[in-house]
Scaffold this motif. Structure first.
Motif, PDB file in Angstrom:
ATOM      1  N   UNK A  89      40.942  49.833  34.185  1.00 34.51           N
ATOM      2  CA  UNK A  89      39.650  49.389  33.667  1.00 34.51           C
ATOM      3  C   UNK A  89      39.837  48.006  33.070  1.00 34.51           C
ATOM      4  N   UNK A  90      38.911  47.096  33.381  1.00 32.20           N
ATOM      5  CA  UNK A  90      38.981  45.732  32.852  1.00 32.20           C
ATOM      6  C   UNK A  90      37.650  45.361  32.232  1.00 32.20           C
ATOM      7  N   UNK A  91      37.679  44.912  30.974  1.00 33.10           N
ATOM      8  CA  UNK A  91      36.500  44.409  30.278  1.00 33.10           C
ATOM      9  C   UNK A  91      36.532  42.883  30.319  1.00 33.10           C
ATOM     10  N   UNK A  92      35.510  42.282  30.923  1.00 33.23           N
ATOM     11  CA  UNK A  92      35.388  40.817  30.940  1.00 33.23           C
ATOM     12  C   UNK A  92      34.254  40.446  29.989  1.00 33.23           C
ATOM     13  N   UNK A  93      34.589  39.720  28.932  1.00 34.04           N
ATOM     14  CA  UNK A  93      33.714  39.714  27.759  1.00 34.04           C
ATOM     15  C   UNK A  93      32.922  38.429  27.529  1.00 34.04           C
ATOM     16  N   UNK A  94      32.535  37.744  28.602  1.00 30.49           N
ATOM     17  CA  UNK A  94      31.684  36.567  28.422  1.00 30.49           C
ATOM     18  C   UNK A  94      30.769  36.396  29.623  1.00 30.49           C
ATOM     19  N   UNK A  95      29.590  35.852  29.396  1.00 38.65           N
ATOM     20  CA  UNK A  95      28.569  35.717  30.436  1.00 38.65           C
ATOM     21  C   UNK A  95      29.109  35.002  31.672  1.00 38.65           C
ATOM     22  N   UNK A  96      29.869  33.921  31.465  1.00 39.08           N
ATOM     23  CA  UNK A  96      30.360  33.123  32.578  1.00 39.08           C
ATOM     24  C   UNK A  96      31.423  33.792  33.428  1.00 39.08           C
ATOM     25  N   UNK A  97      31.837  34.996  33.035  1.00 41.44           N
ATOM     26  CA  UNK A  97      32.786  35.761  33.844  1.00 41.44           C
ATOM     27  C   UNK A  97      32.071  36.608  34.903  1.00 41.44           C
ATOM     28  N   UNK A  98      30.754  36.495  34.981  1.00 41.43           N
ATOM     29  CA  UNK A  98      29.980  37.414  35.820  1.00 41.43           C
ATOM     30  C   UNK A  98      30.407  37.357  37.296  1.00 41.43           C
ATOM     31  N   UNK A  99      30.326  36.201  37.919  1.00 40.85           N
ATOM     32  CA  UNK A  99      30.674  36.109  39.339  1.00 40.85           C
ATOM     33  C   UNK A  99      32.164  36.346  39.580  1.00 40.85           C
ATOM     34  N   UNK A 100      33.059  35.806  38.744  1.00 39.84           N
ATOM     35  CA  UNK A 100      34.474  36.148  38.921  1.00 39.84           C
ATOM     36  C   UNK A 100      34.738  37.654  38.861  1.00 39.84           C
ATOM     37  N   UNK A 101      34.027  38.352  37.976  1.00 37.47           N
ATOM     38  CA  UNK A 101      34.198  39.807  37.876  1.00 37.47           C
ATOM     39  C   UNK A 101      33.792  40.484  39.181  1.00 37.47           C
ATOM     40  N   UNK A 102      32.642  40.089  39.724  1.00 38.81           N
ATOM     41  CA  UNK A 102      32.179  40.675  40.982  1.00 38.81           C
ATOM     42  C   UNK A 102      33.157  40.377  42.120  1.00 38.81           C
ATOM     43  N   UNK A 103      33.686  39.167  42.141  1.00 35.86           N
ATOM     44  CA  UNK A 103      34.609  38.770  43.211  1.00 35.86           C
ATOM     45  C   UNK A 103      35.885  39.609  43.179  1.00 35.86           C
ATOM     46  N   UNK A 104      36.447  39.781  41.974  1.00 39.08           N
ATOM     47  CA  UNK A 104      37.689  40.546  41.848  1.00 39.08           C
ATOM     48  C   UNK A 104      37.423  42.028  42.105  1.00 39.08           C
ATOM     49  N   UNK A 105      36.290  42.528  41.615  1.00 38.02           N
ATOM     50  CA  UNK A 105      35.954  43.947  41.800  1.00 38.02           C
ATOM     51  C   UNK A 105      35.846  44.304  43.278  1.00 38.02           C
ATOM     52  N   UNK A 106      35.356  43.374  44.091  1.00 43.98           N
ATOM     53  CA  UNK A 106      35.222  43.633  45.531  1.00 43.98           C
ATOM     54  C   UNK A 106      36.584  43.801  46.191  1.00 43.98           C
ATOM     55  N   UNK A 113      35.368  47.939  36.337  1.00 44.34           N
ATOM     56  CA  UNK A 113      35.136  46.695  35.600  1.00 44.34           C
ATOM     57  C   UNK A 113      33.900  46.847  34.714  1.00 44.34           C
ATOM     58  N   UNK A 114      33.947  46.216  33.548  1.00 46.75           N
ATOM     59  CA  UNK A 114      32.813  46.193  32.621  1.00 46.75           C
ATOM     60  C   UNK A 114      32.583  44.742  32.225  1.00 46.75           C
ATOM     61  N   UNK A 115      31.385  44.231  32.513  1.00 53.37           N
ATOM     62  CA  UNK A 115      31.096  42.829  32.207  1.00 53.37           C
ATOM     63  C   UNK A 115      30.075  42.705  31.086  1.00 53.37           C
ATOM     64  N   UNK A 116      30.438  41.941  30.066  1.00 51.13           N
ATOM     65  CA  UNK A 116      29.569  41.780  28.895  1.00 51.13           C
ATOM     66  C   UNK A 116      28.523  40.701  29.114  1.00 51.13           C
ATOM     67  N   UNK A 117      27.276  41.037  28.841  1.00 45.50           N
ATOM     68  CA  UNK A 117      26.095  40.166  28.780  1.00 45.50           C
ATOM     69  C   UNK A 117      25.586  39.703  30.134  1.00 45.50           C
ATOM     70  N   UNK A 118      26.158  40.223  31.231  1.00 47.82           N
ATOM     71  CA  UNK A 118      25.690  39.819  32.547  1.00 47.82           C
ATOM     72  C   UNK A 118      24.637  40.757  33.110  1.00 47.82           C
ATOM     73  N   UNK A 119      24.228  40.500  34.353  1.00 45.93           N
ATOM     74  CA  UNK A 119      23.174  41.326  34.969  1.00 45.93           C
ATOM     75  C   UNK A 119      23.502  41.749  36.396  1.00 45.93           C
ATOM     76  N   UNK A 120      24.706  41.413  36.893  1.00 44.34           N
ATOM     77  CA  UNK A 120      25.072  41.795  38.250  1.00 44.34           C
ATOM     78  C   UNK A 120      26.017  42.990  38.211  1.00 44.34           C
ATOM     79  N   UNK A 121      25.678  44.027  38.994  1.00 49.42           N
ATOM     80  CA  UNK A 121      26.489  45.233  39.014  1.00 49.42           C
ATOM     81  C   UNK A 121      26.988  45.534  40.426  1.00 49.42           C
ATOM     82  N   UNK A 122      27.951  46.441  40.505  1.00 46.95           N
ATOM     83  CA  UNK A 122      28.446  46.968  41.779  1.00 46.95           C
ATOM     84  C   UNK A 122      28.885  48.397  41.519  1.00 46.95           C
ATOM     85  N   UNK A 123      29.318  49.096  42.563  1.00 49.29           N
ATOM     86  CA  UNK A 123      29.730  50.491  42.387  1.00 49.29           C
ATOM     87  C   UNK A 123      30.833  50.636  41.344  1.00 49.29           C
TER      88      UNK A 123
END
Length: 357
Positions: A89-106, A113-123
Motif C-alpha cells: 500500500x502506498x499513500x501519495x500525499x499531495x495533489x500534484x502526485x495525482x497523475x504519477x500515482x495513476x501511472x505507477x498504479x497501472x 494506492x491512496x492519493x490525497x486531495x486528488x480526483x482520479x481513481x482506478x481499481x
C-alpha cells in the motif's frame, strides 16, 4: 563434525526461511511527502499518521517514507521504487502526485494506492481528502471579528480547487461579520518554501494585513506574525510553538484514523477503491486550542459554528451567494454540491484580484 555442520546448516536454512516467511507476512506501507516531515505542518501531520499505523499494528506492519519529493517525475520514480521493494500500500500525499500515482498504479495492479486531495481513481487507487473549507469558515469568522485594519492577508500555494475553496470559505465568513473586510491574496506557487512564505507574509503586513492565513506548509508565516506583533492561524498542524502570542487557533489535519483503517483493510482483504472526503464531524478536520486573545463572544460563536457544521445544521457554502462577476451562484436556502466544490475555479463576489491560470 561433518554431520554437525550439516545439521547446523539445515537449522540455519530453516531459520532463514522462517525469518523470510515472517518478513513476507508483514504488510509494507509506503508514504511520500511533498515537504520535510519536520515542516510542522502538512507533511508533519501525514507522518504522524504513519507513526499511528506503526503503533496500531506493531510488528505486523513495516512503514517506509520519502520526504521532500517534488511533484512530477520524481514522485513517479519514488513510488515505482517503493512498489518494486514490496510495498502493499502506498499513500501519495499531495495533489500534484495525482497523475504519477495513476501511472505507477497501472504498472503495479497488485499494489494498492491512496492519493490525497486528488480526483482520479482506478481499481487499485483510492482518493481521500479533508473538508478543509469547514475549518476555514470558522477561522474566517474569527478573522473578520478580530481584524482592526479590516485587511486579512492570505498566503496561497497553487490555484487548485482545494486552495480556492479555502479562500472563498474564509472570505465569506469574514465578510458576514465584517462588511468592510478585505482579503489580500499572495500566490507563492509552492507548498513548502519558508523564505518565499516569509516574504509573502511581510508583503501582506506592509499592505496593512493584521491577520495572516496560509495554505502553505511551513511555520514561516507564523514566525513573522509573532515577530511583527500581529495574529495568525496555524495550517495543517498546531503551530503555537512558533507563534505563542500570534496563533489564534490552527486547523489540524488528523489523518491517523484514516490511515489505520485503510491499512487494516489491506491486511484483512477488504480494501476497495473509494473516494473519502471527511470534515469536522468525523474528526479529520480539528482545531488547536483557541487563544485567550479571542474575545469570549467570538469564541462562543466559533464553537457554535463548529457544532452546527458537525451536526449538519450549517453548510459553509450556503446561499445567497454570487460569483465574483456578480452572476448568481446559490439562491437563498441552497447549498453547494460536492461536484461544484470539488472543481471550484472561481472567486465569490467581493474578493478582489484574479485567480492565476
Amino acid at each position: 563434525m561433518k554431520l554437525h555442520s550439516i545439521l547446523t546448516g539445515a537449522a540455519l536454512a530453516l531459520g532463514l526461511a522462517a525469518s523470510g516467511a515472517m518478513a513476507q507476512d508483514k504488510t509494507k506501507v509506503g508514504f511520500i511527502y511533498v515537504g520535510p516531515v519536520g515542516d510542522f505542518g502538512w507533511s508533519y501531520e501525514h507522518n504522524e499518521g504513519r507513526l499511528a499505523v506503526e503503533e496500531a499494528f506493531g510488528d505486523s506492519v513495516e512503514t517506509v517514507f520519502q520526504e521532500s519529493v517534488p511533484e512530477g517525475a520524481d514522485a513517479e520514480r519514488v513510488m515505482t521504487q517503493m512498489a518494486l521493494s514490496g510495498a502493499d500500500l502506498i499513500f501519495s500525499t499531495s495533489f500534484g502526485y495525482m497523475d504519477p500515482t495513476l501511472n505507477v498504479a497501472a504498472k503495479f495492479p497488485d499494489v494498492k494506492f491512496e492519493h490525497a486531495t486528488g480526483f482520479k481513481r482506478a481499481d487499485n487507487v483510492s482518493t481521500y481528502s479533508a473538508r478543509f473549507y469547514e475549518g476555514r469558515a470558522v477561522i474566517g469568522h474569527i478573522a473578520g471579528k478580530m481584524t482592526e485594519t479590516n485587511t486579512v492577508g492570505y498566503i496561497a500555494s497553487f490555484p487548485i480547487p482545494e486552495v480556492i475553496r479555502g479562500i472563498n470559505s474564509a472570505y465569506i465568513h469574514a465578510k458576514k461579520v465584517n462588511p468592510d473586510v478585505e482579503f489580500k491574496v499572495v500566490w507563492v506557487y509552492t507548498w513548502f518554501d519558508p523564505a518565499k512564505e516569509a516574504d509573502a507574509a511581510n508583503a501582506l503586513i506592509e499592505q496593512g494585513a493584521d491577520v495572516i492565513m496560509q495554505h502553505t506548509d511551513s511555520t514561516a508565516p507564523m514566525t513573522i506574525a509573532e515577530e511583527k506583533g500581529i495574529v495568525a492561524f496555524g495550517q495543517a498542524s498546531d503551530m503555537k510553538n512558533f507563534g505563542p502570542t500570534a496563533q489564534l487557533t490552527a486547523i489540524i489535519d488528523d489523518w491517523a484514523p484514516y490511515y489505520v483503517s485503510r491499512v487494516k483493510a489491506v491486511m484483512d482483504g477488504t480494501w476497495e477503491s473509494t473516494d473519502t472526503w471527511d470534515g469536522i464531524e468525523p474528526g479529520m478536520v480539528a482545531f488547536a486550542e483557541m487563544s485567550d486573545k479571542i474575545p469570549a463572544d467570538v469564541r462562543a460563536e466559533a464553537e457554535q459554528m463548529i457544532e452546527d457544521i458537525k451536526s449538519g445544521a450549517y453548510h459553509p457554502f450556503s446561499g445567497p451567494l454570487n460569483k465574483q462577476d456578480g452572476s448568481a451562484w446559490l439562491a437563498e436556502g441552497e447549498t453547494a454540491d460536492d461536484g461544484t466544490l470539488a472543481g471550484m475555479n472561481f472567486y465569490v463576489e467581493g474578493l478582489e484580484g484574479e485567480i492565476p491560470q
